[in-house]
Design a protein around this motif. Structure first.
Motif, PDB file in Angstrom:
ATOM      1  N   ASP A  80      43.984  35.768  30.630  1.00  0.00           N
ATOM      2  CA  ASP A  80      43.662  36.731  31.694  1.00  0.00           C
ATOM      3  C   ASP A  80      44.008  36.119  33.045  1.00  0.00           C
ATOM      4  N   GLN A  81      44.417  36.974  33.989  1.00  0.00           N
ATOM      5  CA  GLN A  81      44.860  36.490  35.296  1.00  0.00           C
ATOM      6  C   GLN A  81      43.949  36.995  36.416  1.00  0.00           C
ATOM      7  N   ALA A  82      43.781  36.142  37.428  1.00  0.00           N
ATOM      8  CA  ALA A  82      43.085  36.514  38.663  1.00  0.00           C
ATOM      9  C   ALA A  82      44.081  36.424  39.811  1.00  0.00           C
ATOM     10  N   THR A  83      44.119  37.460  40.662  1.00  0.00           N
ATOM     11  CA  THR A  83      45.042  37.503  41.798  1.00  0.00           C
ATOM     12  C   THR A  83      44.272  37.836  43.058  1.00  0.00           C
ATOM     13  N   ILE A  84      44.605  37.157  44.155  1.00  0.00           N
ATOM     14  CA  ILE A  84      43.977  37.405  45.454  1.00  0.00           C
ATOM     15  C   ILE A  84      45.066  37.536  46.506  1.00  0.00           C
ATOM     16  N   SER A  85      44.838  38.390  47.503  1.00  0.00           N
ATOM     17  CA  SER A  85      45.815  38.566  48.583  1.00  0.00           C
ATOM     18  C   SER A  85      45.073  38.837  49.885  1.00  0.00           C
ATOM     19  N   ALA A  86      45.575  38.203  50.977  1.00  0.00           N
ATOM     20  CA  ALA A  86      44.989  38.381  52.312  1.00  0.00           C
ATOM     21  C   ALA A  86      45.939  37.785  53.334  1.00  0.00           C
ATOM     22  N   GLY A  87      46.091  38.459  54.465  1.00  0.00           N
ATOM     23  CA  GLY A  87      46.884  37.929  55.557  1.00  0.00           C
ATOM     24  C   GLY A  87      48.331  37.648  55.214  1.00  0.00           C
ATOM     25  N   GLY A  88      48.931  38.426  54.312  1.00  0.00           N
ATOM     26  CA  GLY A  88      50.323  38.202  53.951  1.00  0.00           C
ATOM     27  C   GLY A  88      50.519  37.112  52.907  1.00  0.00           C
ATOM     28  N   ALA A 142      40.887  41.121  45.498  1.00  0.00           N
ATOM     29  CA  ALA A 142      40.987  40.232  44.339  1.00  0.00           C
ATOM     30  C   ALA A 142      40.817  41.068  43.081  1.00  0.00           C
ATOM     31  N   CYS A 143      41.727  40.915  42.108  1.00  0.00           N
ATOM     32  CA  CYS A 143      41.693  41.711  40.887  1.00  0.00           C
ATOM     33  C   CYS A 143      41.936  40.813  39.677  1.00  0.00           C
ATOM     34  N   GLN A 144      41.417  41.283  38.536  1.00  0.00           N
ATOM     35  CA  GLN A 144      41.614  40.604  37.262  1.00  0.00           C
ATOM     36  C   GLN A 144      42.457  41.497  36.356  1.00  0.00           C
TER      37      GLN A 144
END
Length: 360
Positions: free
Chosen positions: A294-302, A331-333
């Motif tokens: 399973d993967q965790a992804t986060i994104s902020a400020g480019g 942030a999503c899984q």
């Protein structure tokens, strides 16, 4: 050699009592930390941090330990709630300390700027220029009429050494018109100097109408007003802002008591969280009790970062910089089957902190 390390001295007494209770349950069951990790679904590294007082375990981990060791979950839950409030108070004190440091640095920087402006302002420069012009005019008016002195040749012959030259070289008396012209030039120079002084005074009043005389800065106070090149960071914290992008939050000292959970999402038995560090101005995603892959992804400020769960089911991403509200960080899984779940902002508790303070 003792099985457990000494708890940190700065640990809150209620958190210390709760950690000691967890240790007694593990000792009484006769299980190793690795066995506890396998039966509860949390990694061995996480349990070592829980049992050594470095991190506060999540409530699910506490309930899983109670079921594994045969303890009453309700009793452990009560102790966990007290420890969680104490942990939140400690984080609030840390936030207040960092805010005070930032305010002190801002005041020091503004104080240095005001001192520089007062010492080298445009009004002072204009006044100095006008004063020099006035001195030049006075010097021109006071200079005697006659040949210039022979500078650099102190022993050169003069008319005093040869009296017969004086009669031949004596200048004729200046006509009245020439004397009047010299007096006119002197008056023009004096009027110009006065005009320059008036212009300089007007410029000072226009630029800083309420400014008083420049404040004297003592030699002892000058070093304290100088702004530092970088903000002062707590012991163990090694980066802040963009300098942390792509780095491990544990190795950079941004986790532990310096981090809070700003968002959380649940998918089945797995949890996706956004961990935010106000000290480092960064965030990272963490998944726990997830399936391998399973993967965790986060994104902020480019910036964005991804981490993949291993066999233990826990993983956290590298850091991304956060300059605004941490609740807006996404942030999503994503599971191996393609299902996706995202974190949602965590509501504040009456104690003033986040609902849960967990790992990393």
């Amino acid at each position: 050699m003792p099985r457990w390390k000494a708890l940190p001295e700065e640990l809150d007494p209620q958190v210390g009592e709760f950690t000691g209770q967890l240790r007694r349950l593990v000792d009484r069951s006769g299980l190793s930390v690795a066995t506890v990790a396998d039966r509860t679904g949390y990694s061995k590294t996480s349990w070592e941090r829980y049992l050594n007082g470095r991190l506060l375990p999540p409530l699910r981990a506490v309930v899983a330990l109670a079921e594994t060791t045969g303890a009453q979950p309700a009793h452990l839950t009560t102790l966990w709630e007290l420890a969680e409030r104490a942990w939140s108070r400690a984080e609030m004190r840390q936030d207040v300390t960092m805010e005070a440091i930032s305010v002190a640095q801002a005041r020091a920087a503004l104080g240095e700027l005001d001192t520089d402006t007062a010492q080298t302002g445009p009004g002072q420069k204009a006044a100095k220029t006008a004063a020099k012009a006035g001195e030049g005019a006075k010097a021109g008016a006071a200079a005697p009429d006659g040949p210039p002195a022979q500078e650099g040749f102190p022993h050169a012959p003069s008319s005093a050494d040869f009296p017969e030259w004086q009669a031949a070289a004596a200048p004729a008396p200046a006509p009245p018109v020439a004397r009047r012209a010299r007096r006119g030039r002197t008056a023009v120079f004096a009027a110009g100097a006065v005009g320059a002084l008036l212009v300089a005074g007007g410029a000072v009043l226009l630029l800083k109408p309420s400014a008083g005389p420049p404040k004297k800065v003592s030699a002892a106070a000058a070093p304290a007003a100088a702004p530092s090149a970088q903000p002062t960071l707590p012991t163990g914290v090694r980066c802040t802002g963009d300098g942390c992008v792509g780095k491990d939050p544990e190795k950079m000292g941004c986790g532990g008591t310096h981090a809070t959970t700003s968002s959380r999402g649940v998918a089945g038995r797995s949890v996706i969280e956004v961990r935010y560090s106000a000290v480092c101005h960064t965030a990272w995603a963490r998944i726990s009790r997830a399936a391998r892959g399973d993967q965790a992804t986060i994104s902020a400020g480019g910036h964005s970062a991804t981490a993949q769960a291993e066999r233990a089911g826990d993983a956290y991403t590298p850091m991304v910089a956060v300059s605004g509200d941490p609740a807006k960080v996404a942030a999503c899984q994503t599971t191996m089957a393609g299902a996706k779940s995202c974190a949602r902002p965590v509501p504040a508790t009456p104690a003033g902190g986040q609902a849960t303070r967990t790992v990393r």
